[in-house]
Design an enzyme around this catalytic site. Structure first.
Site, short mmCIF file in Angstrom:
data_model
loop_
_atom_site.label_atom_id
_atom_site.label_comp_id
_atom_site.label_asym_id
_atom_site.label_seq_id
_atom_site.Cartn_x
_atom_site.Cartn_y
_atom_site.Cartn_z
N PRO A 254 -34.11 14.23 18.36
CA PRO A 254 -33.65 13.09 17.85
C PRO A 254 -34.64 12.06 17.41
O PRO A 254 -35.65 11.67 18.11
CB PRO A 254 -32.86 12.42 19.35
CG PRO A 254 -33.88 13.31 20.39
CD PRO A 254 -34.36 14.56 19.75
N ASP A 424 -40.10 10.52 17.45
CA ASP A 424 -39.40 11.13 18.21
C ASP A 424 -38.72 10.25 19.47
O ASP A 424 -39.54 9.71 20.06
CB ASP A 424 -40.09 12.26 18.77
CG ASP A 424 -39.54 13.22 20.02
OD1 ASP A 424 -38.17 12.81 20.18
OD2 ASP A 424 -39.95 14.20 20.09
N HIS A 425 -37.42 9.93 19.43
CA HIS A 425 -37.01 8.86 20.40
C HIS A 425 -37.10 9.14 21.80
O HIS A 425 -36.70 8.63 22.80
CB HIS A 425 -35.75 8.34 19.92
CG HIS A 425 -35.40 6.96 20.32
ND1 HIS A 425 -35.41 6.35 21.68
CD2 HIS A 425 -35.21 5.94 19.51
CE1 HIS A 425 -34.97 5.12 21.81
NE2 HIS A 425 -34.97 4.50 20.45
N ARG A 426 -37.30 10.58 22.11
CA ARG A 426 -37.44 10.81 23.50
C ARG A 426 -38.67 10.25 24.39
O ARG A 426 -38.56 9.96 25.37
CB ARG A 426 -37.43 12.51 23.61
CG ARG A 426 -36.14 13.17 23.06
CD ARG A 426 -36.55 14.61 23.42
NE ARG A 426 -37.62 15.11 22.21
CZ ARG A 426 -37.80 16.28 22.01
NH1 ARG A 426 -37.46 17.25 22.84
NH2 ARG A 426 -38.71 16.63 21.14
N ILE A 427 -39.64 9.98 23.37
CA ILE A 427 -40.84 9.40 23.97
C ILE A 427 -41.18 8.18 23.16
O ILE A 427 -42.03 7.38 23.92
CB ILE A 427 -41.96 10.38 23.89
CG1 ILE A 427 -42.10 10.86 22.43
CG2 ILE A 427 -41.58 11.61 25.03
CD1 ILE A 427 -43.54 11.78 22.18
#
Lengths: 452, 573
Positions: A254, A424-427
């Site tokens: 994502p 990376d929007h996870r991090i």
């Protein structure tokens, strides 16, 4: 400089009751993190050659470079499973190494029985595929006679031998139909169940060429005409295949994007000053990004498993370079620590190596952050795809004059470039990226610190 | 062969470019023939009367009518020799070496005769480089036409290519006779006496020629050059029948194309023939005594060449073995090649093939020269010479007024080396000391793609650097980065430069790739002239050409000294 990676693991097949650790498989090495399959450029050693530790055995073309691969073990190259020009997935056996001469026959038998299907260029999974049924007649475990060394028994032409190797046909079991009972390429093709390729070379009998040649040639199906007129199909090179695979893979991450305008008058002025000393714009941008990343370690981090942050210990800036119809990302390692001049020097070397296809794996797959610059083409802004395994990528547009209004309402014309970071929007969250870009723009607008 | 062109140019010559074109038109030389012995220039020179040092030029005229008259006039126009000799210079052997020497001798004003025991042109023109280039020209085209992928990438569609063996053989034969007659005419026109028969030395400055026996003519000469060349070397145990077991002499006639041929020896000759035979549909088995194929080439180039020229083709090989016995095909049996280990001499099996080509090298042809009359002993058949090609007798002393050039002295068995040695000798006998730098002589192998080299190989250079204590560097460029090569879809190739970074001296250059044989001369000329890399870096190359491969090569060298050339005067354009 050879890849230290080497891939020999003791064979412990369940089908064979006695585990013989002395016969080892040579595996297709992973020469880069993105490599899933490799093409054998050439075998430096041939079957029956004695290998000593550290010797180069095979040249593999990965998605990035041609590399010599060396062995970690002494032994004898008993069998070549994947021939030159063929492709195998990473981890697939490409050859068999025997420790002593006694084991060669056994190793060969294994090669024929177990890997007979491995050679199909696009075979997806190798190890568990069943042995090719139609080729190998009764129990191949009985050691095949090592054809060439037994004098006078099996006579096969050079091309017949090559074909037999390629199609895993046991040449010792064929009955030759050629002159003097020799095994011809046609015999091998028949045994392998392939239609003999139309003989491309035709020696026309003494008669004039025009009349006899066409008749002598088995007319080939006009396959080349069935394609849509004007279209051509060009298969991917290994490098292009890797790019394609990575791009598809990137869809599982994502991502989001943040853009930022940055005034570049100061940077341009500095560039003019340091250019004669061999500093390139790429080095300046990489250095600036590295310095900014040092203050925002999360942007330099990676999300490996979807559950945690992996903070990288060094800042390695990968820079995307278009090369010979492909794309490669040479890496400026420790870009925050090296000074600008060393960095520029390093960059020059990397580009030269990339052109010569001589980059070592750690020189193109160790990046922690990627920089992509299309400014030189006049592109004002663009959007980069985040490569798998990294947290963020920066897309840099051209520096162009723009009319700007300052906080007092005064207009002025200044050079400005647009940068766009994909992360990376996870991090990495919006605020992280915004803060990083703010730092980056401050560095670009006051670039003197870069030369220190 | 190629360098014959540059060599003949190196002599002072009044020929201008436009004249040359005229000559070419007159002679209807096809462009192909120009590739070989550089005869266009020589034929043209034949148009000039050359008495002593004054050369008056005739207007080029048509070949048939007046040519013979011109020759006749010239022959009667010989220069009287000083000192009571019949000739100033007599050359035994009319191959490329003898021819080069003769032309240069005439230019230097020497009264010259050449003794021909076989055919004018010798091995190169009749049984060597020239006809083989004709076959290779065919094989190159065949290879291209058969390569569907290659053609497709150009957008070309070609139906299956075929060939007519006799037509190919005729092309080679016609080329040889054309070049041979050009050579003969060029010497006749200059007034070189062509004496027929075997030449035998009777004593210092004295020799006889003829068919042997009492009919021989005795002549005297101030200086004598031995240029008798070589013949194919056939090792013991091998029976050459000229049909199924052949040497290059027979193979060039292309009397048949075997389905499977064993080639004994993988040097230049073997490699070129493997290119021809595989293109014409044969399968090839190499038999090489050394541990690897293509000995003598730079190892890295050899490795690459093997990757491109051997592995993908219908070729296999046995290395480290001798062919101890080869029996020709007879009584319904194939050709049988018996192999033994090159070191242990143990039997290593047999190979059964349709034909065997012996390409193990060449042996000097020095029999019947009468060397015993002047106390000269050959060494393995070669005539011993010093660096000035002066013959050394059995006592280690120089044999007076006697020189030996070309394959017969074994220094460098190449046609153009022989010619260069001949010119060097003529320089000396006409009073100017000259020593030929053999390291500047290029060599080429005309496979597809070609291989060429000049100077030292990497191991040789390394050894020299170690011995003499200097630093040595290597740089390489790839044809993959060259626009012209890519346009031709021939990106496979490598150029390698071995040099001294402290002085910029070129130690060796090796090229594998399209037109490598033509590209090498920039490097060989630089070595011959002593030009340094730092200066070559400023030489301009037309874009886009293959020559840019060498341009990049020189530019990529890291030389620690600056350019030595003075700033050139500005030239207005």
């Amino acid at each position: 400089m050879r890849p230290s990676a080497f891939f020999l693991k003791p064979r412990s097949g369940s089908r064979i009751p006695v585990v013989r650790a002395k016969i080892r498989e040579i595996f297709m090495p992973a020469l880069s993190s993105t490599m899933t399959e490799g093409k054998i450029v050439s075998w430096i050693k041939s079957e029956g050659d004695v290998l000593s530790k550290g010797e180069s055995v095979v040249v593999v073309e990965s998605d990035k470079a041609d590399m010599d691969v060396e062995t970690f073990y002494d032994g004898i190259l008993a069998a070549i499973v994947i021939n030159e020009g063929e492709t195998a997935p990473v981890g697939a056996a490409i050859g068999i190494l025997a420790e002593t001469e006694d084991e060669i026959a056994e190793a060969k038998a294994k090669a024929t029985s177990q890997f007979s299907s491995a050679t199909a260029p696009s075979a997806p999974k190798v190890e568990e595929s069943p042995p090719a049924p139609k080729v190998d007649a009764p129990s191949p475990a009985v050691a095949a006679a090592p054809a060439p060394s037994t004098p006078g028994k099996v006579v096969a032409t050079p091309y017949a031998k090559k074909l037999a190797k390629q199609h895993k046909v046991d040449i010792g079991k064929l009955v030759g139909t050629g002159p003097f009972g020799r095994i011809t390429p046609e015999d091998v093709e028949k045994a392998a169940g392939i239609k003999p390729a139309s003989k491309s070379i035709v020696a026309a009998p003494a008669a004039p060429v025009a009349s006899s040649a066409p008749a002598a040639v088995p007319s080939k199906a006009p396959s080349s005409f069935t394609e849509t007129p004007g279209s051509t199909v060009v298969p991917f090179t290994t490098m292009q295949a890797a790019v394609s695979k990575n791009m598809v893979e990137s869809l599982s991450v994502p991502t989001f994007r943040v853009g930022y305008p940055i005034a570049t008058d100061a940077l341009d002025a500095l560039y003019e000053k340091v250019k004669p000393k061999g500093v390139t714009m790429t080095a300046l941008l990489a250095k600036a990004a590295a310095v900014a990343l040092a203050q925002h370690p999360v942007v330099n981090a990676t999300c490996k498993d979807g559950k945690s942050f992996t903070y990288n210990s060094s800042i390695n800036i990968a820079v995307a370079v278009a090369i010979n119809g492909g794309l490669i990302t040479p890496v400026l390692q420790d870009a925050d620590k090296l000074d600008l001049y060393l960095l520029s020097q390093k960059w020059k070397e990397l580009v030269e190596k990339a052109r010569a296809k001589q980059l070592q794996p750690n020189e193109y797959n160790s990046g922690t952050f990627t920089l992509s610059n299309l400014g030189m083409f006049g592109v004002d802004r663009f959007d980069a795809i985040l490569p798998p395994g990294q947290g963020a990528i920066m897309a840099v547009g051209a520096s162009k004059p723009a009319v700007l209004a300052d906080k007092d309402g005064f207009f002025s014309v200044k050079n400005r470039m647009l940068v766009n970071v994909t992360a990376d929007h996870r991090i990495i969250y919006g605020a992280d990226l915004a803060a990083f870009l703010q730092t980056f723009s401050k560095i670009i607008e006051n670039p003197e610190s870069l030369t220190m | 062969m190629q360098s014959a062109i540059s060599l003949s140019l190196s002599s002072p010559s009044t020929i201008t470019r436009s004249d040359c074109t005229v000559a070419a038109n007159v002679y209807l030389c096809t462009p192909r023939s120009l590739r070989f012995c550089g005869l266009r220039r020589e034929v043209f020179e034949s148009k000039s009367f050359n008495s002593l040092s004054v050369s008056t030029r005739l207007v080029p005229r048509s070949r048939d009518s007046s040519f013979n008259k011109v020759c006749a006039a010239l022959q009667s126009n010989g220069t009287p020799s000083k000192g009571g000799f019949d000739y100033d210079l007599v050359i035994i052997g009319a191959g490329v070496g003898g021819h080069g020497a003769a032309l240069h001798a005439v230019e230097k004003g020497l009264k010259t005769a050449i003794i021909e025991g076989d055919v004018v042109g010798g091995t190169c023109v009749n049984r060597g480089c020239v006809p083989s280039k004709a076959l290779l020209a065919v094989s190159g085209r065949m290879r291209e036409l058969q390569n569907e992928h290659h053609m497709k990438s150009f957008g070309l569609q070609v139906a299956a290519a075929g060939y007519d063996r006799q037509g190919v053989a005729d092309h080679a034969n016609n080329l040889a006779s054309k070049i041979r007659s050009n050579l003969t005419n060029s010497m006749k026109a200059l007034g070189v006496d062509i004496l027929t028969g075997t030449g035998t030395i009777l004593g210092p400055q004295k020799l006889k020629f003829g068919k042997g026996g009492s009919g021989d003519t005795i002549i005297t000469a101030k200086d004598i050059i031995i240029a008798t060349g070589s013949v194919p070397l056939v090792p013991k145990g091998i029976e050459v029948d000229g049909k199924s077991v052949i040497t290059s002499d027979h193979a060039l006639k292309l009397e048949f194309v075997p389905e499977w041929i064993a080639i004994v020896g993988s040097g230049y000759i073997g490699l070129e023939f493997s290119d021809v035979y595989t293109a014409l549909g044969s399968e090839v088995t190499f038999i090489e005594a050394l541990d690897q194929l293509m000995p003598g080439f730079d190892p890295e180039i050899g490795k690459l060449a093997q990757r491109v020229l051997i592995n993908p083709r219908k070729i296999d090989y046995h290395t480290g073995v001798f062919a101890s016995k080869i029996t020709p095909a007879k009584d319904g049996k194939p050709v049988i090649v018996e192999l033994i280990d090159a070191k242990t001499k143990e039997p290593k099996g047999t190979v059964e093939v349709d034909a065997a080509l012996i390409a193990t090298g060449r042996a000097p042809f020095t029999q019947g020269l009468g060397l015993e009359n002047i106390n000269v002993q050959t060494q393995r058949g070669f005539v011993p010479v010093d660096e000035r090609m002066r013959v050394i007798d059995a006592n280690g002393k120089l044999a007076p007024h006697l020189y030996c050039i070309g394959d017969a002295n074994g220094k460098m068995m190449l046609a153009h080396a022989a010619s260069a040695q001949g010119i060097s000798v003529v320089e000396q006998v006409s009073g100017k000391d000259h020593v030929l730098n053999h390291l500047s002589i290029p060599a080429a192998c005309f496979t597809h793609p070609e291989i060429s080299m000049v100077g030292l190989t990497e191991p040789q250079a390394r050894e020299k650097a170690e011995k003499e204590g200097f630093e040595m560097s290597i740089t390489k460029t790839s044809f993959k980065a060259n626009t012209k090569a890519l346009a031709e879809n021939e990106g496979e190739g490598l150029a390698k430069l071995i040099y001294r970074p402290d002085t910029g001296e070129i130690l060796g250059v090796h090229i594998f790739g399209m037109h490598a044989a033509d590209l090498i001369h920039e490097a060989s000329n630089a070595i011959a002239m002593g030009t340094r890399i730092q200066d070559l870096k400023f030489a301009v190359h037309a874009h886009p050409t293959l020559s840019e491969v060498l341009d990049e090569l020189f530019k990529s060298a890291k030389v620690k000294v600056n350019s030595s050339s003075p700033i050139a005067q500005p030239v207005a354009v």
